[in-house]
Design a protein around this motif. Sequence first.
Motif, PDB file in Angstrom:
ATOM      1  N   LYS A 103      63.992  91.374 -16.114  1.00 52.19           N
ATOM      2  CA  LYS A 103      63.558  90.020 -15.736  1.00 52.19           C
ATOM      3  C   LYS A 103      63.274  89.979 -14.232  1.00 52.19           C
ATOM      4  CE  LYS A 103      65.673  87.548 -19.570  1.00 52.19           C
ATOM      5  NZ  LYS A 103      64.539  87.356 -20.439  1.00 52.19           N
ATOM      6  N   LYS A 143      70.512  84.492 -15.998  1.00 51.77           N
ATOM      7  CA  LYS A 143      69.945  85.514 -16.883  1.00 51.77           C
ATOM      8  C   LYS A 143      70.343  86.913 -16.452  1.00 51.77           C
ATOM      9  CE  LYS A 143      65.835  82.920 -18.153  1.00 51.77           C
ATOM     10  NZ  LYS A 143      64.385  82.914 -18.355  1.00 51.77           N
ATOM     11  N   VAL A 153      70.946  85.103 -21.752  1.00 52.65           N
ATOM     12  CA  VAL A 153      70.540  83.869 -21.062  1.00 52.65           C
ATOM     13  C   VAL A 153      71.563  82.761 -21.316  1.00 52.65           C
ATOM     14  CG1 VAL A 153      68.748  82.072 -20.928  1.00 52.65           C
ATOM     15  CG2 VAL A 153      68.094  84.462 -21.251  1.00 52.65           C
ATOM     16  N   ILE A 155      72.339  78.629 -20.228  1.00 52.77           N
ATOM     17  CA  ILE A 155      71.947  77.418 -19.509  1.00 52.77           C
ATOM     18  C   ILE A 155      73.248  76.717 -19.129  1.00 52.77           C
ATOM     19  CG2 ILE A 155      70.729  75.195 -19.711  1.00 52.77           C
ATOM     20  CD1 ILE A 155      68.834  76.803 -21.695  1.00 52.77           C
ATOM     21  N   GLU A 184      65.695  78.014 -11.950  1.00 50.36           N
ATOM     22  CA  GLU A 184      65.566  76.555 -12.106  1.00 50.36           C
ATOM     23  C   GLU A 184      65.367  76.251 -13.604  1.00 50.36           C
ATOM     24  OE1 GLU A 184      61.708  73.640 -11.296  1.00 50.36           O
ATOM     25  OE2 GLU A 184      61.585  75.800 -11.171  1.00 50.36           O
ATOM     26  N   PHE A 185      65.976  75.189 -14.088  1.00 48.56           N
ATOM     27  CA  PHE A 185      65.825  74.779 -15.487  1.00 48.56           C
ATOM     28  C   PHE A 185      64.546  73.951 -15.611  1.00 48.56           C
ATOM     29  CE2 PHE A 185      66.456  71.605 -18.849  1.00 48.56           C
ATOM     30  CZ  PHE A 185      66.782  72.422 -19.915  1.00 48.56           C
ATOM     31  N   LYS A 212      65.377  79.078 -31.929  1.00 49.33           N
ATOM     32  CA  LYS A 212      66.357  80.108 -31.541  1.00 49.33           C
ATOM     33  C   LYS A 212      67.797  79.729 -31.857  1.00 49.33           C
ATOM     34  CE  LYS A 212      63.915  82.947 -28.265  1.00 49.33           C
ATOM     35  NZ  LYS A 212      62.809  82.356 -27.506  1.00 49.33           N
ATOM     36  N   ASN A 222      72.490  80.739 -29.428  1.00 51.82           N
ATOM     37  CA  ASN A 222      71.169  81.329 -29.638  1.00 51.82           C
ATOM     38  C   ASN A 222      71.239  82.484 -30.636  1.00 51.82           C
ATOM     39  OD1 ASN A 222      69.222  79.961 -28.212  1.00 51.82           O
ATOM     40  ND2 ASN A 222      69.617  81.057 -26.306  1.00 51.82           N
ATOM     41  N   ILE A 280      58.235  81.657 -19.183  1.00 48.82           N
ATOM     42  CA  ILE A 280      59.683  81.785 -19.320  1.00 48.82           C
ATOM     43  C   ILE A 280      60.045  83.261 -19.509  1.00 48.82           C
ATOM     44  CG2 ILE A 280      61.635  81.279 -20.884  1.00 48.82           C
ATOM     45  CD1 ILE A 280      60.968  78.895 -19.193  1.00 48.82           C
ATOM     46  N   GLU A 281      59.301  83.926 -20.360  1.00 45.55           N
ATOM     47  CA  GLU A 281      59.588  85.354 -20.590  1.00 45.55           C
ATOM     48  C   GLU A 281      58.360  86.038 -21.160  1.00 45.55           C
ATOM     49  OE1 GLU A 281      62.165  86.309 -23.867  1.00 45.55           O
ATOM     50  OE2 GLU A 281      61.286  84.775 -25.145  1.00 45.55           O
TER      51      GLU A 281
HETATM   52  P1  AMP Z   1      64.586  84.041 -22.612  1.00 46.29           P
HETATM   53  O1  AMP Z   1      65.391  85.146 -23.213  1.00 46.29           O
HETATM   54  O2  AMP Z   1      64.220  84.242 -21.190  1.00 46.29           O
HETATM   55  O3  AMP Z   1      63.442  83.639 -23.487  1.00 46.29           O
HETATM   56  O4  AMP Z   1      65.511  82.728 -22.703  1.00 46.29           O
HETATM   57  C1  AMP Z   1      66.008  82.260 -23.927  1.00 46.29           C
HETATM   58  C2  AMP Z   1      65.803  80.771 -24.048  1.00 46.29           C
HETATM   59  O5  AMP Z   1      66.429  80.084 -22.955  1.00 46.29           O
HETATM   60  C3  AMP Z   1      64.336  80.335 -23.961  1.00 46.29           C
HETATM   61  O6  AMP Z   1      63.698  80.416 -25.199  1.00 46.29           O
HETATM   62  C4  AMP Z   1      64.461  78.908 -23.476  1.00 46.29           C
HETATM   63  O7  AMP Z   1      64.785  78.043 -24.550  1.00 46.29           O
HETATM   64  C5  AMP Z   1      65.654  78.964 -22.566  1.00 46.29           C
HETATM   65  N1  AMP Z   1      65.246  79.146 -21.157  1.00 46.29           N
HETATM   66  C6  AMP Z   1      65.096  80.299 -20.493  1.00 46.29           C
HETATM   67  N2  AMP Z   1      64.707  80.096 -19.229  1.00 46.29           N
HETATM   68  C7  AMP Z   1      64.613  78.762 -19.068  1.00 46.29           C
HETATM   69  C8  AMP Z   1      64.259  77.898 -17.973  1.00 46.29           C
HETATM   70  N3  AMP Z   1      63.959  78.397 -16.770  1.00 46.29           N
HETATM   71  N4  AMP Z   1      64.270  76.581 -18.183  1.00 46.29           N
HETATM   72  C9  AMP Z   1      64.599  76.062 -19.390  1.00 46.29           C
HETATM   73  N5  AMP Z   1      64.949  76.803 -20.445  1.00 46.29           N
HETATM   74  C10 AMP Z   1      64.967  78.136 -20.312  1.00 46.29           C
END
Ligand code: AMP
Length: 428
Positions: A103, A143, A153, A155, A184-185, A212, A222, A280-281
């Motif tokens: 990441k 993360k 991940v 929150i 940042e969220f 998820k 998740n 986001i990813e």
């Molecule tokens: P990721 O593995 O990076 O996809 O993160 C898993 C889940 O966390 C994502 O599908 C989003 O629902 C949530 N998430 C990740 N990053 C953020 C962010 N910066 N702001 C809000 N939600 C996030």
Amino acid sequence: MNLAVIGSGGREHALCYKLRKSKEIKKLFCIPGNAGTNKLAENIKEDISNFDKIYQIIKEKKIDFVVIGPEEPLVNGIVDYLSKKKIKTFGPDKFASQLEGSKAFMKSLCKKNKIPTADFGIFQNFDEAITFIKSAKMPIVVKADGLAAGKGVSICNSKEDAKIKVKEIIDGKFKSSNKVVLEEFIEGEELSYFSVVDEKTFSFFGSAQDHKKVGEMDTGPNTGGMGAYTPANILTKELEEKIKKKIIEPTLKALKEMGHPYKGFLYTGLMIKKNEPYLIEYNIRMGDPECQVLMMKLETSLAQIIKAVAENSLENLKINWNDKSCMTIVLCSKGYPDKYEKNCEIKNLDKLIGDENTQVFHAGTYEKNKKIYSNGGRVLNITACEKNITLARDKCLNHLKIINWSKGFYRKDIGWRVIKNEDNKRKI
Ligand code: AMP
Ligand code: GLY
């Protein structure tokens, strides 16, 4: 050509389902596969992290092409390993795979190329991370840098909670890396946008929305994904242009300039806020369970697409999709994503008729003495296509009733966001 798919999930069953329909394929193999792929391909049991063993199988079975399903072998360099041995592969090389494998790599690439993403900091030092948290707004997203099987991940609603999560990562909870990314969220609606990429261009490869969280109304921990549907109705032409211009094009250009042009499927995970996309990813592969619904919509031969990527001739291939709405609901072992039982027999699968509009894609299953047993957390993907998402879900739920597996559970509310609106429209 003789082709092998690497992996054993619902995604790989769906890929085999689609590849089996391609005239170009003579023999199809799945390494190691599951009880579903076994009906379409020759399963070969092997540890997919052992590249030497995979190469031996390729030689023995005269395999011309290898499609890699999951991220781990890609991140560990299977494409570089097989390419050196002159084996044709479908998937990005080890360097480009860092888009998912690190990441920190992905976020730095975004920053350098002004790609819209959440503001962030990357830390390996606990005190520096804490200073960042002190001045950050809550919630904050913590993360793990490396691959973490969907568990990296968090929150965090409080600074205390964020500190605990940071400490776990820096202390080495995830073997892949002890760097931490603080983000940042971003509040918005999630969208998965898929592309297929060769060295010259990329083509749209479907949109989907995943669920998820394990519990209904998106509650609980998740998971790898409890269900998905396609198309994602929030994707408008205008939004798509922004995703391509602001996110995908600069990413592919940057990788090319670094000497590692991307090839394969690219899964762009986005948050849409006020009609603006934020990255986001990235995932360097098809989504699971998103692949299951997309393969039911795809009309063009998958083998032809894969061949076009290998030959860098994607720009000459028109990829066609049917206009159905498709949903998949994941049947899981009770207890998933925590502890669950394995080796439980699943009955009544033979009562389901598979056709162009309904398929059961296997994930954690195996067959013994003509009986099907569970072998993992996510076990089956009940997949249906219809005129709209509401009808597709009704069809999935009816099939799930027939399976009637007492050791399993599933979410009955997949697609709730759109179904609410479809229901309203139907009333009007
Ligand atoms: P990721 O593995 O990076 O996809 O993160 C898993 C889940 O966390 C994502 O599908 C989003 O629902 C949530 N998430 C990740 N990053 C953020 C962010 N910066 N702001 C809000 N939600 C996030
Ligand atoms: N369904 C989420 C993923 O494949 O990562």
